[in-house]
Design a protein around this motif. Structure first.
Motif, mmCIF file in Angstrom:
data_model
loop_
_atom_site.group_PDB
_atom_site.id
_atom_site.type_symbol
_atom_site.label_atom_id
_atom_site.label_comp_id
_atom_site.label_asym_id
_atom_site.label_seq_id
_atom_site.Cartn_x
_atom_site.Cartn_y
_atom_site.Cartn_z
ATOM 1 N N THR A 166 0.534 2.008 -8.111
ATOM 2 C CA THR A 166 1.366 0.868 -7.722
ATOM 3 C C THR A 166 2.700 0.838 -8.443
ATOM 4 O O THR A 166 3.487 -0.080 -8.239
ATOM 5 C CB THR A 166 0.611 -0.454 -7.987
ATOM 6 O OG1 THR A 166 0.088 -0.440 -9.315
ATOM 7 C CG2 THR A 166 -0.500 -0.639 -6.992
ATOM 8 N N ARG A 169 3.997 -2.300 -9.983
ATOM 9 C CA ARG A 169 3.970 -3.478 -9.117
ATOM 10 C C ARG A 169 2.678 -4.283 -9.275
ATOM 11 O O ARG A 169 2.431 -5.229 -8.535
ATOM 12 C CB ARG A 169 4.100 -3.046 -7.658
ATOM 13 C CG ARG A 169 5.365 -2.278 -7.335
ATOM 14 C CD ARG A 169 6.591 -3.167 -7.313
ATOM 15 N NE ARG A 169 6.544 -4.087 -6.183
ATOM 16 C CZ ARG A 169 7.398 -5.095 -6.020
ATOM 17 N NH1 ARG A 169 8.324 -5.316 -6.943
ATOM 18 N NH2 ARG A 169 7.321 -5.877 -4.968
ATOM 19 N N GLN A 171 1.552 -6.540 -11.385
ATOM 20 C CA GLN A 171 1.639 -7.980 -11.621
ATOM 21 C C GLN A 171 2.171 -8.715 -10.404
ATOM 22 O O GLN A 171 1.748 -9.835 -10.101
ATOM 23 C CB GLN A 171 2.524 -8.265 -12.840
ATOM 24 C CG GLN A 171 2.386 -9.700 -13.362
ATOM 25 C CD GLN A 171 0.949 -10.043 -13.733
ATOM 26 O OE1 GLN A 171 0.286 -9.306 -14.450
ATOM 27 N NE2 GLN A 171 0.443 -11.147 -13.216
ATOM 28 N N VAL A 172 3.094 -8.088 -9.690
ATOM 29 C CA VAL A 172 3.623 -8.709 -8.479
ATOM 30 C C VAL A 172 2.502 -8.913 -7.462
ATOM 31 O O VAL A 172 2.362 -9.988 -6.864
ATOM 32 C CB VAL A 172 4.746 -7.840 -7.869
ATOM 33 C CG1 VAL A 172 5.183 -8.395 -6.516
ATOM 34 C CG2 VAL A 172 5.933 -7.770 -8.816
ATOM 35 N N ILE A 173 1.689 -7.871 -7.287
ATOM 36 C CA ILE A 173 0.578 -7.966 -6.344
ATOM 37 C C ILE A 173 -0.450 -8.985 -6.838
ATOM 38 O O ILE A 173 -0.966 -9.803 -6.058
ATOM 39 C CB ILE A 173 -0.078 -6.585 -6.162
ATOM 40 C CG1 ILE A 173 0.927 -5.616 -5.532
ATOM 41 C CG2 ILE A 173 -1.327 -6.689 -5.304
ATOM 42 C CD1 ILE A 173 0.446 -4.184 -5.468
ATOM 43 N N ASP A 175 0.008 -11.602 -8.738
ATOM 44 C CA ASP A 175 0.534 -12.957 -8.572
ATOM 45 C C ASP A 175 0.433 -13.413 -7.120
ATOM 46 O O ASP A 175 0.094 -14.572 -6.837
ATOM 47 C CB ASP A 175 1.988 -13.019 -9.045
ATOM 48 C CG ASP A 175 2.121 -12.885 -10.560
ATOM 49 O OD1 ASP A 175 1.098 -13.023 -11.256
ATOM 50 O OD2 ASP A 175 3.248 -12.633 -11.022
ATOM 51 N N ALA A 176 0.736 -12.505 -6.198
ATOM 52 C CA ALA A 176 0.644 -12.857 -4.780
ATOM 53 C C ALA A 176 -0.798 -13.163 -4.387
ATOM 54 O O ALA A 176 -1.067 -14.118 -3.638
ATOM 55 C CB ALA A 176 1.207 -11.729 -3.926
ATOM 56 N N ALA A 210 3.773 -15.366 -0.436
ATOM 57 C CA ALA A 210 2.820 -14.449 -1.077
ATOM 58 C C ALA A 210 2.380 -13.367 -0.108
ATOM 59 O O ALA A 210 2.303 -12.186 -0.464
ATOM 60 C CB ALA A 210 1.610 -15.230 -1.590
ATOM 61 N N THR A 213 4.898 -10.676 0.370
ATOM 62 C CA THR A 213 4.873 -9.709 -0.735
ATOM 63 C C THR A 213 3.769 -8.676 -0.522
ATOM 64 O O THR A 213 3.993 -7.464 -0.663
ATOM 65 C CB THR A 213 4.656 -10.434 -2.067
ATOM 66 O OG1 THR A 213 5.750 -11.315 -2.302
ATOM 67 C CG2 THR A 213 4.556 -9.445 -3.219
ATOM 68 N N GLU A 217 4.113 -4.457 0.247
ATOM 69 C CA GLU A 217 3.454 -3.394 -0.499
ATOM 70 C C GLU A 217 2.608 -2.512 0.424
ATOM 71 O O GLU A 217 2.628 -1.284 0.322
ATOM 72 C CB GLU A 217 2.572 -3.991 -1.600
ATOM 73 C CG GLU A 217 3.349 -4.696 -2.699
ATOM 74 C CD GLU A 217 4.299 -3.756 -3.418
ATOM 75 O OE1 GLU A 217 3.891 -2.624 -3.749
ATOM 76 O OE2 GLU A 217 5.459 -4.142 -3.635
#
Length: 458
Positions: A166, A169, A171-173, A175-176, A210, A213, A217
Protein backbone atom coordinates in the motif's frame (compact mmCIF):
# COMPACT_ATOMS: atom_id res chain seq x y z
CA UNK A 1 -24.52 -32.89 17.41
CA UNK A 2 -28.06 -32.03 18.42
CA UNK A 3 -29.23 -29.14 20.56
CA UNK A 4 -30.67 -30.02 23.95
CA UNK A 5 -32.88 -26.93 24.19
CA UNK A 6 -36.48 -27.32 25.22
CA UNK A 7 -39.16 -27.27 22.50
CA UNK A 8 -39.45 -24.01 20.62
CA UNK A 9 -41.41 -21.21 22.24
CA UNK A 10 -43.54 -18.68 20.47
CA UNK A 11 -44.83 -21.18 17.88
CA UNK A 12 -48.34 -19.70 17.74
CA UNK A 13 -49.78 -16.30 16.78
CA UNK A 14 -49.94 -15.48 20.52
CA UNK A 15 -46.13 -15.28 20.83
CA UNK A 16 -45.25 -12.26 22.96
CA UNK A 17 -42.77 -9.55 22.18
CA UNK A 18 -41.72 -6.18 23.59
CA UNK A 19 -44.21 -3.34 23.41
CA UNK A 20 -43.20 -0.68 20.91
CA UNK A 21 -43.90 2.98 20.28
CA UNK A 22 -46.20 4.29 17.54
CA UNK A 23 -44.37 4.45 14.19
CA UNK A 24 -40.97 3.76 15.83
CA UNK A 25 -41.79 0.34 17.22
CA UNK A 26 -38.80 -0.97 19.19
CA UNK A 27 -36.27 1.20 17.35
CA UNK A 28 -35.28 3.33 20.41
CA UNK A 29 -34.41 0.26 22.53
CA UNK A 30 -32.63 -1.38 19.62
CA UNK A 31 -30.67 1.77 18.82
CA UNK A 32 -29.44 2.25 22.39
CA UNK A 33 -27.74 -1.14 22.49
CA UNK A 34 -28.69 -3.74 19.84
CA UNK A 35 -26.57 -6.46 21.46
CA UNK A 36 -28.28 -6.09 24.83
CA UNK A 37 -31.65 -5.75 23.10
CA UNK A 38 -31.27 -9.10 21.35
CA UNK A 39 -30.23 -10.83 24.58
CA UNK A 40 -33.24 -9.32 26.34
CA UNK A 41 -35.58 -10.65 23.65
CA UNK A 42 -34.08 -14.11 24.12
CA UNK A 43 -34.17 -14.08 27.93
CA UNK A 44 -37.52 -12.36 28.52
CA UNK A 45 -39.67 -13.52 25.62
CA UNK A 46 -38.30 -16.82 24.31
CA UNK A 47 -36.77 -18.24 21.18
CA UNK A 48 -39.23 -16.83 18.62
CA UNK A 49 -40.08 -13.20 19.38
CA UNK A 50 -42.13 -10.73 17.31
CA UNK A 51 -40.86 -7.14 17.40
CA UNK A 52 -40.86 -4.06 15.18
CA UNK A 53 -38.04 -1.98 13.72
CA UNK A 54 -40.00 1.14 12.96
CA UNK A 55 -42.95 0.11 10.77
CA UNK A 56 -41.31 -3.14 9.69
CA UNK A 57 -42.62 -6.45 11.01
CA UNK A 58 -39.84 -8.59 12.42
CA UNK A 59 -39.22 -11.81 14.34
CA UNK A 60 -36.13 -12.65 16.37
CA UNK A 61 -34.99 -16.30 16.36
CA UNK A 62 -32.63 -17.81 18.94
CA UNK A 63 -32.86 -21.60 18.65
CA UNK A 64 -29.92 -23.16 16.78
CA UNK A 65 -32.31 -25.34 14.78
CA UNK A 66 -34.22 -22.26 13.62
CA UNK A 67 -30.98 -20.43 12.88
CA UNK A 68 -29.74 -23.31 10.76
CA UNK A 69 -33.01 -23.53 8.87
CA UNK A 70 -33.07 -19.78 8.25
CA UNK A 71 -29.55 -19.78 6.82
CA UNK A 72 -30.33 -22.82 4.66
CA UNK A 73 -33.47 -21.19 3.26
CA UNK A 74 -31.92 -17.90 2.11
CA UNK A 75 -32.22 -17.75 -1.70
CA UNK A 76 -35.01 -20.37 -1.46
CA UNK A 77 -37.92 -19.24 0.74
CA UNK A 78 -36.17 -16.16 2.15
CA UNK A 79 -34.37 -13.24 0.52
CA UNK A 80 -31.37 -11.44 2.04
CA UNK A 81 -32.56 -8.31 3.85
CA UNK A 82 -31.58 -4.84 2.71
CA UNK A 83 -29.38 -3.34 5.45
CA UNK A 84 -29.61 0.31 4.50
CA UNK A 85 -28.05 2.84 2.16
CA UNK A 86 -24.75 3.10 4.05
CA UNK A 87 -24.11 -0.64 3.96
CA UNK A 88 -24.93 -0.79 0.25
CA UNK A 89 -22.85 2.31 -0.54
CA UNK A 90 -19.73 0.68 0.93
CA UNK A 91 -20.13 -2.87 -0.43
CA UNK A 92 -21.92 -2.03 -3.67
CA UNK A 93 -23.46 -5.02 -5.45
CA UNK A 94 -20.83 -7.58 -4.51
CA UNK A 95 -21.39 -11.21 -3.62
CA UNK A 96 -22.55 -10.26 -0.09
CA UNK A 97 -25.30 -7.85 -1.19
CA UNK A 98 -26.45 -9.28 -4.52
CA UNK A 99 -29.30 -11.80 -4.77
CA UNK A 100 -30.81 -14.36 -7.11
CA UNK A 101 -29.14 -15.15 -10.45
CA UNK A 102 -26.78 -12.17 -10.07
CA UNK A 103 -25.53 -13.57 -6.74
CA UNK A 104 -25.13 -17.09 -8.16
CA UNK A 105 -23.08 -15.74 -11.08
CA UNK A 106 -20.79 -13.70 -8.84
CA UNK A 107 -20.34 -16.47 -6.31
CA UNK A 108 -19.32 -18.85 -9.09
CA UNK A 109 -16.74 -16.31 -10.30
CA UNK A 110 -15.30 -15.48 -6.86
CA UNK A 111 -15.38 -18.84 -5.06
CA UNK A 112 -12.50 -20.54 -6.94
CA UNK A 113 -10.12 -17.82 -5.75
CA UNK A 114 -10.64 -18.63 -2.05
CA UNK A 115 -10.78 -22.43 -2.11
CA UNK A 116 -8.50 -24.34 0.32
CA UNK A 117 -5.84 -24.90 -2.34
CA UNK A 118 -5.56 -21.15 -2.86
CA UNK A 119 -5.53 -20.46 0.89
CA UNK A 120 -2.54 -22.80 1.16
CA UNK A 121 -0.68 -20.61 -1.34
CA UNK A 122 -1.42 -17.52 0.79
CA UNK A 123 -0.16 -19.02 4.08
CA UNK A 124 3.50 -18.17 3.50
CA UNK A 125 2.62 -14.50 2.99
CA UNK A 126 0.53 -14.50 6.18
CA UNK A 127 3.48 -15.88 8.15
CA UNK A 128 6.02 -13.58 6.50
CA UNK A 129 3.98 -10.47 7.32
CA UNK A 130 3.40 -11.62 10.91
CA UNK A 131 7.11 -12.30 11.37
CA UNK A 132 7.94 -8.81 10.09
CA UNK A 133 5.53 -7.34 12.65
CA UNK A 134 7.08 -9.43 15.43
CA UNK A 135 10.56 -8.23 14.42
CA UNK A 136 9.41 -4.62 14.55
CA UNK A 137 8.10 -4.83 18.11
CA UNK A 138 10.27 -3.95 21.11
CA UNK A 139 10.20 -4.99 24.75
CA UNK A 140 8.20 -2.62 26.96
CA UNK A 141 6.59 -0.78 24.05
CA UNK A 142 3.04 0.48 24.61
CA UNK A 143 0.66 -0.21 21.71
CA UNK A 144 -2.98 -0.16 20.71
CA UNK A 145 -3.51 -3.82 19.90
CA UNK A 146 -6.37 -3.12 17.52
CA UNK A 147 -4.22 -0.72 15.50
CA UNK A 148 -1.34 -3.20 15.38
CA UNK A 149 -3.58 -6.01 14.15
CA UNK A 150 -5.25 -3.72 11.64
CA UNK A 151 -1.90 -2.73 10.12
CA UNK A 152 -0.77 -6.36 9.99
CA UNK A 153 -3.90 -7.87 8.45
CA UNK A 154 -4.14 -4.97 6.02
CA UNK A 155 -0.63 -5.78 4.80
CA UNK A 156 -1.60 -9.43 4.41
CA UNK A 157 -4.79 -8.50 2.56
CA UNK A 158 -3.18 -6.26 -0.02
CA UNK A 159 -0.41 -8.76 -0.71
CA UNK A 160 -2.52 -11.92 -0.89
CA UNK A 161 -5.60 -10.40 -2.48
CA UNK A 162 -3.99 -7.77 -4.68
CA UNK A 163 -0.30 -8.68 -4.86
CA UNK A 164 0.87 -5.15 -4.00
CA UNK A 165 2.02 -3.03 -1.09
CA UNK A 166 0.00 0.00 0.00
CA UNK A 167 3.06 2.25 -0.26
CA UNK A 168 2.44 4.27 2.90
CA UNK A 169 -1.32 4.52 2.34
CA UNK A 170 -2.16 2.22 5.25
CA UNK A 171 -3.38 4.97 7.58
CA UNK A 172 -5.43 6.64 4.87
CA UNK A 173 -7.21 3.37 4.15
CA UNK A 174 -7.62 2.58 7.86
CA UNK A 175 -9.15 6.01 8.52
CA UNK A 176 -11.60 5.58 5.65
CA UNK A 177 -12.63 2.16 6.91
CA UNK A 178 -13.11 3.54 10.44
CA UNK A 179 -15.53 6.15 9.08
CA UNK A 180 -17.38 3.45 7.12
CA UNK A 181 -17.69 1.35 10.28
CA UNK A 182 -19.02 4.25 12.31
CA UNK A 183 -21.51 5.51 9.77
CA UNK A 184 -22.94 2.10 8.91
CA UNK A 185 -23.50 1.48 12.61
CA UNK A 186 -25.00 4.94 13.17
CA UNK A 187 -27.39 4.68 10.23
CA UNK A 188 -28.42 1.14 11.02
CA UNK A 189 -29.26 2.07 14.61
CA UNK A 190 -31.04 5.35 13.83
CA UNK A 191 -34.01 6.74 11.94
CA UNK A 192 -31.83 7.51 8.91
CA UNK A 193 -32.10 3.84 7.96
CA UNK A 194 -35.63 4.71 6.78
CA UNK A 195 -34.61 7.81 4.80
CA UNK A 196 -34.35 7.60 1.01
CA UNK A 197 -30.79 7.78 -0.39
CA UNK A 198 -31.25 11.25 -1.88
CA UNK A 199 -31.72 12.92 1.52
CA UNK A 200 -28.30 14.26 2.63
CA UNK A 201 -27.11 13.97 6.21
CA UNK A 202 -23.81 14.82 7.81
CA UNK A 203 -23.05 11.13 8.30
CA UNK A 204 -23.81 10.31 4.69
CA UNK A 205 -21.52 13.07 3.49
CA UNK A 206 -18.71 11.69 5.65
CA UNK A 207 -19.37 8.21 4.31
CA UNK A 208 -19.30 9.37 0.68
CA UNK A 209 -15.87 10.92 1.26
CA UNK A 210 -14.56 7.77 2.93
CA UNK A 211 -15.87 5.51 0.14
CA UNK A 212 -14.32 7.81 -2.46
CA UNK A 213 -10.96 7.24 -0.75
CA UNK A 214 -11.45 3.46 -0.77
CA UNK A 215 -12.56 3.54 -4.40
CA UNK A 216 -9.49 5.51 -5.39
CA UNK A 217 -7.18 2.95 -3.80
CA UNK A 218 -9.01 0.01 -5.37
CA UNK A 219 -9.06 1.69 -8.80
CA UNK A 220 -5.32 2.24 -8.59
CA UNK A 221 -4.71 -1.40 -7.78
CA UNK A 222 -7.00 -2.63 -10.58
CA UNK A 223 -5.26 -0.31 -13.06
CA UNK A 224 -1.88 -1.75 -12.05
CA UNK A 225 -3.20 -5.26 -12.71
CA UNK A 226 -4.55 -4.29 -16.12
CA UNK A 227 -1.16 -2.79 -16.98
CA UNK A 228 0.66 -5.93 -15.85
CA UNK A 229 -1.68 -8.13 -17.90
CA UNK A 230 -1.15 -5.93 -20.98
CA UNK A 231 2.61 -6.32 -20.57
CA UNK A 232 2.33 -10.09 -20.23
CA UNK A 233 3.39 -10.10 -16.58
CA UNK A 234 1.76 -12.94 -14.64
CA UNK A 235 0.67 -12.28 -11.05
CA UNK A 236 -0.42 -14.89 -8.53
CA UNK A 237 -2.99 -13.09 -6.44
CA UNK A 238 -6.74 -13.13 -5.97
CA UNK A 239 -7.45 -10.05 -8.08
CA UNK A 240 -5.56 -11.54 -11.03
CA UNK A 241 -7.79 -14.61 -10.78
CA UNK A 242 -10.89 -12.41 -10.70
CA UNK A 243 -9.68 -10.56 -13.80
CA UNK A 244 -9.24 -13.88 -15.60
CA UNK A 245 -12.55 -15.38 -14.41
CA UNK A 246 -15.37 -15.85 -16.92
CA UNK A 247 -18.99 -16.77 -16.33
CA UNK A 248 -20.96 -19.42 -18.23
CA UNK A 249 -21.46 -17.06 -21.16
CA UNK A 250 -17.76 -16.18 -21.28
CA UNK A 251 -18.20 -12.71 -19.80
CA UNK A 252 -15.73 -11.25 -17.25
CA UNK A 253 -16.58 -9.12 -14.23
CA UNK A 254 -17.15 -5.48 -15.17
CA UNK A 255 -14.96 -2.74 -13.71
CA UNK A 256 -17.70 -1.86 -11.22
CA UNK A 257 -18.15 -5.51 -10.29
CA UNK A 258 -14.42 -5.85 -9.75
CA UNK A 259 -14.52 -2.85 -7.42
CA UNK A 260 -17.39 -4.32 -5.42
CA UNK A 261 -15.76 -7.74 -5.06
CA UNK A 262 -12.42 -6.18 -4.11
CA UNK A 263 -14.05 -4.12 -1.35
CA UNK A 264 -16.01 -7.15 -0.14
CA UNK A 265 -12.97 -9.42 -0.08
CA UNK A 266 -10.78 -6.73 1.46
CA UNK A 267 -13.22 -6.27 4.33
CA UNK A 268 -13.65 -10.02 4.73
CA UNK A 269 -9.92 -10.70 4.57
CA UNK A 270 -8.83 -7.81 6.76
CA UNK A 271 -11.52 -6.27 8.97
CA UNK A 272 -12.88 -9.50 10.42
CA UNK A 273 -9.47 -11.05 11.11
CA UNK A 274 -7.92 -7.94 12.64
CA UNK A 275 -10.89 -7.61 15.00
CA UNK A 276 -10.74 -11.28 15.96
CA UNK A 277 -7.03 -11.06 16.74
CA UNK A 278 -7.44 -7.86 18.77
CA UNK A 279 -10.09 -9.50 20.95
CA UNK A 280 -8.01 -12.71 21.18
CA UNK A 281 -5.00 -10.85 22.63
CA UNK A 282 -7.21 -9.09 25.16
CA UNK A 283 -8.83 -12.37 26.22
CA UNK A 284 -5.49 -14.21 26.42
CA UNK A 285 -3.99 -11.45 28.54
CA UNK A 286 -6.60 -12.09 31.22
CA UNK A 287 -6.31 -15.88 31.05
CA UNK A 288 -2.86 -17.11 32.19
CA UNK A 289 -3.98 -20.74 32.00
CA UNK A 290 -4.94 -20.47 28.35
CA UNK A 291 -1.75 -18.59 27.61
CA UNK A 292 0.35 -21.31 29.25
CA UNK A 293 -1.39 -24.03 27.25
CA UNK A 294 -0.86 -22.02 24.04
CA UNK A 295 2.85 -21.64 24.82
CA UNK A 296 3.17 -25.37 25.43
CA UNK A 297 1.48 -26.26 22.15
CA UNK A 298 3.61 -23.84 20.12
CA UNK A 299 6.81 -25.07 21.76
CA UNK A 300 5.95 -28.73 21.15
CA UNK A 301 4.72 -28.41 17.57
CA UNK A 302 6.91 -25.64 16.18
CA UNK A 303 10.07 -25.96 18.30
CA UNK A 304 10.94 -22.32 17.67
CA UNK A 305 10.45 -22.30 13.88
CA UNK A 306 7.85 -20.37 11.91
CA UNK A 307 4.61 -22.23 11.18
CA UNK A 308 3.53 -23.38 7.75
CA UNK A 309 0.10 -24.13 6.33
CA UNK A 310 0.54 -27.80 7.26
CA UNK A 311 1.01 -26.80 10.91
CA UNK A 312 -2.50 -25.33 11.05
CA UNK A 313 -4.04 -28.77 11.60
CA UNK A 314 -1.40 -29.54 14.25
CA UNK A 315 -2.33 -26.53 16.40
CA UNK A 316 -5.78 -27.41 17.76
CA UNK A 317 -5.55 -25.22 20.86
CA UNK A 318 -4.41 -22.24 18.80
CA UNK A 319 -7.47 -22.84 16.64
CA UNK A 320 -9.60 -23.12 19.78
CA UNK A 321 -8.46 -19.67 20.94
CA UNK A 322 -9.54 -18.24 17.60
CA UNK A 323 -12.90 -20.04 17.75
CA UNK A 324 -13.57 -18.94 21.32
CA UNK A 325 -12.68 -15.34 20.44
CA UNK A 326 -15.10 -15.55 17.52
CA UNK A 327 -17.75 -16.93 19.86
CA UNK A 328 -17.43 -14.11 22.36
CA UNK A 329 -16.86 -11.31 19.84
CA UNK A 330 -18.20 -12.39 16.44
CA UNK A 331 -17.18 -9.74 13.87
CA UNK A 332 -20.41 -10.36 11.93
CA UNK A 333 -23.02 -10.02 14.65
CA UNK A 334 -26.38 -10.39 12.92
CA UNK A 335 -28.13 -12.16 10.07
CA UNK A 336 -31.43 -11.02 8.58
CA UNK A 337 -33.65 -12.40 5.84
CA UNK A 338 -37.07 -11.48 4.46
CA UNK A 339 -39.78 -14.09 4.06
CA UNK A 340 -41.05 -14.94 0.59
CA UNK A 341 -44.57 -16.33 0.04
CA UNK A 342 -45.02 -19.66 1.82
CA UNK A 343 -41.93 -19.34 4.05
CA UNK A 344 -41.77 -21.37 7.25
CA UNK A 345 -39.27 -21.80 10.08
CA UNK A 346 -39.58 -24.75 12.44
CA UNK A 347 -43.01 -25.51 10.99
CA UNK A 348 -44.25 -21.98 11.75
CA UNK A 349 -45.63 -19.98 8.83
CA UNK A 350 -43.80 -16.68 8.40
CA UNK A 351 -45.85 -13.96 6.73
CA UNK A 352 -44.50 -12.65 3.44
CA UNK A 353 -42.38 -9.53 3.97
CA UNK A 354 -41.55 -10.34 7.62
CA UNK A 355 -37.86 -9.92 8.44
CA UNK A 356 -36.44 -12.77 10.50
CA UNK A 357 -33.43 -11.74 12.55
CA UNK A 358 -30.87 -13.75 14.44
CA UNK A 359 -27.69 -12.60 16.17
CA UNK A 360 -24.40 -14.42 16.61
CA UNK A 361 -23.84 -12.32 19.73
CA UNK A 362 -27.04 -13.57 21.38
CA UNK A 363 -26.83 -17.22 20.33
CA UNK A 364 -23.10 -17.48 21.10
CA UNK A 365 -23.76 -16.22 24.63
CA UNK A 366 -26.83 -18.32 25.38
CA UNK A 367 -26.20 -20.09 28.74
CA UNK A 368 -28.25 -23.09 27.56
CA UNK A 369 -25.75 -23.67 24.78
CA UNK A 370 -22.48 -22.54 26.37
CA UNK A 371 -22.00 -23.01 30.14
CA UNK A 372 -20.55 -19.83 31.68
CA UNK A 373 -21.22 -18.08 28.35
CA UNK A 374 -19.36 -14.87 29.16
CA UNK A 375 -16.18 -16.72 30.20
CA UNK A 376 -13.21 -17.19 27.86
CA UNK A 377 -12.74 -20.94 27.81
CA UNK A 378 -10.92 -22.22 24.71
CA UNK A 379 -11.00 -25.72 26.21
CA UNK A 380 -14.71 -25.93 25.41
CA UNK A 381 -13.53 -26.63 21.83
CA UNK A 382 -11.51 -29.72 22.84
CA UNK A 383 -12.59 -32.91 21.08
CA UNK A 384 -13.36 -34.53 24.45
CA UNK A 385 -15.08 -31.48 25.98
CA UNK A 386 -17.83 -32.33 28.46
CA UNK A 387 -20.40 -30.06 26.80
CA UNK A 388 -20.43 -30.61 23.02
CA UNK A 389 -21.48 -27.55 21.04
CA UNK A 390 -24.80 -28.00 19.22
CA UNK A 391 -25.04 -27.60 15.48
CA UNK A 392 -25.69 -24.00 14.41
CA UNK A 393 -24.92 -22.67 17.90
CA UNK A 394 -21.67 -21.16 16.53
CA UNK A 395 -21.93 -19.40 13.20
CA UNK A 396 -19.53 -16.43 13.03
CA UNK A 397 -19.35 -16.75 9.23
CA UNK A 398 -23.02 -17.40 8.63
CA UNK A 399 -24.12 -20.61 6.99
CA UNK A 400 -26.06 -22.22 4.19
CA UNK A 401 -25.48 -21.21 0.59
CA UNK A 402 -24.48 -17.69 1.61
CA UNK A 403 -21.81 -18.61 4.13
CA UNK A 404 -18.81 -16.30 3.96
CA UNK A 405 -16.52 -17.29 1.10
CA UNK A 406 -13.45 -16.23 3.08
CA UNK A 407 -14.09 -18.48 6.11
CA UNK A 408 -11.09 -20.75 5.52
CA UNK A 409 -8.83 -17.80 4.73
CA UNK A 410 -9.83 -16.00 7.95
CA UNK A 411 -9.45 -19.03 10.24
CA UNK A 412 -6.05 -20.00 8.85
CA UNK A 413 -4.82 -16.41 8.90
CA UNK A 414 -5.87 -15.78 12.50
CA UNK A 415 -4.30 -19.01 13.78
CA UNK A 416 -1.00 -18.62 11.93
CA UNK A 417 -0.61 -14.95 12.89
CA UNK A 418 -1.36 -15.79 16.52
CA UNK A 419 1.20 -18.60 16.43
CA UNK A 420 3.94 -16.41 14.95
CA UNK A 421 3.47 -13.52 17.36
CA UNK A 422 2.82 -15.59 20.50
CA UNK A 423 6.10 -17.48 20.06
CA UNK A 424 8.02 -14.24 20.54
CA UNK A 425 5.76 -11.88 22.48
CA UNK A 426 3.33 -11.58 25.35
CA UNK A 427 0.71 -8.87 24.87
CA UNK A 428 -0.32 -7.57 28.29
CA UNK A 429 -3.49 -5.55 27.83
CA UNK A 430 -4.96 -3.19 30.40
CA UNK A 431 -7.46 -5.00 32.61
CA UNK A 432 -11.11 -4.05 32.52
CA UNK A 433 -14.11 -4.43 30.28
CA UNK A 434 -14.02 -3.20 26.71
CA UNK A 435 -17.47 -2.94 25.23
CA UNK A 436 -17.94 -3.79 21.57
CA UNK A 437 -19.35 -1.32 19.06
CA UNK A 438 -21.73 -2.92 16.52
CA UNK A 439 -20.96 -1.31 13.18
CA UNK A 440 -20.20 -3.07 9.91
CA UNK A 441 -18.29 -5.49 12.14
CA UNK A 442 -18.11 -5.79 15.92
CA UNK A 443 -15.25 -3.47 16.88
CA UNK A 444 -13.76 -2.51 20.28
CA UNK A 445 -15.42 0.71 21.44
CA UNK A 446 -12.09 2.09 22.67
CA UNK A 447 -8.38 1.36 22.12
CA UNK A 448 -7.09 -1.95 23.50
CA UNK A 449 -3.96 -0.60 25.17
CA UNK A 450 -1.18 -3.06 25.93
CA UNK A 451 2.48 -3.41 26.79
CA UNK A 452 4.63 -5.81 24.77
CA UNK A 453 6.83 -8.24 26.68
CA UNK A 454 9.50 -10.30 24.94
CA UNK A 455 9.14 -14.07 25.16
CA UNK A 456 11.73 -16.82 25.06
CA UNK A 457 12.04 -16.87 21.29
CA UNK A 458 12.52 -13.09 20.85
Amino acid sequence: MTSTLAPATGTTPTARGPRGLPLLGNLPAFARDPLAFFCRLRDEYGDWVPWALGPRKAVFASRPEDVGELMAQVEISFSPAELGWAFRHVLGDGVVTSTGPDWRRKRALVQPSVRPRQVRSYAATMVECADATASGWSDGRAVDVAQEMTALTQRIAVRTLFGVETAGREQVIADAMAVAQQEIGAEFRGVTVFLPPWIPTRGRRRLRTAVATLDSEIERIIAEHHEAAADGRERDDLLSRLLAARDESGQPLSERELRDECITLYIGGHETTSTTLAWAWHLLSGSPGARARLDAELATVLEGRLPTFDDYARLPFTQAIVKESLRLYPPIWLITAVARPGATIGGRPVAEGTTVWTSQWSVHRDPRLFPAPDAFRPERWDEDAADPIPDHAWFPFGGGQRTCLGTRFALVEAALVLAVLAQRWRVETEPGEIKPFPGLTLQPSRPIRAVLRAGAAS
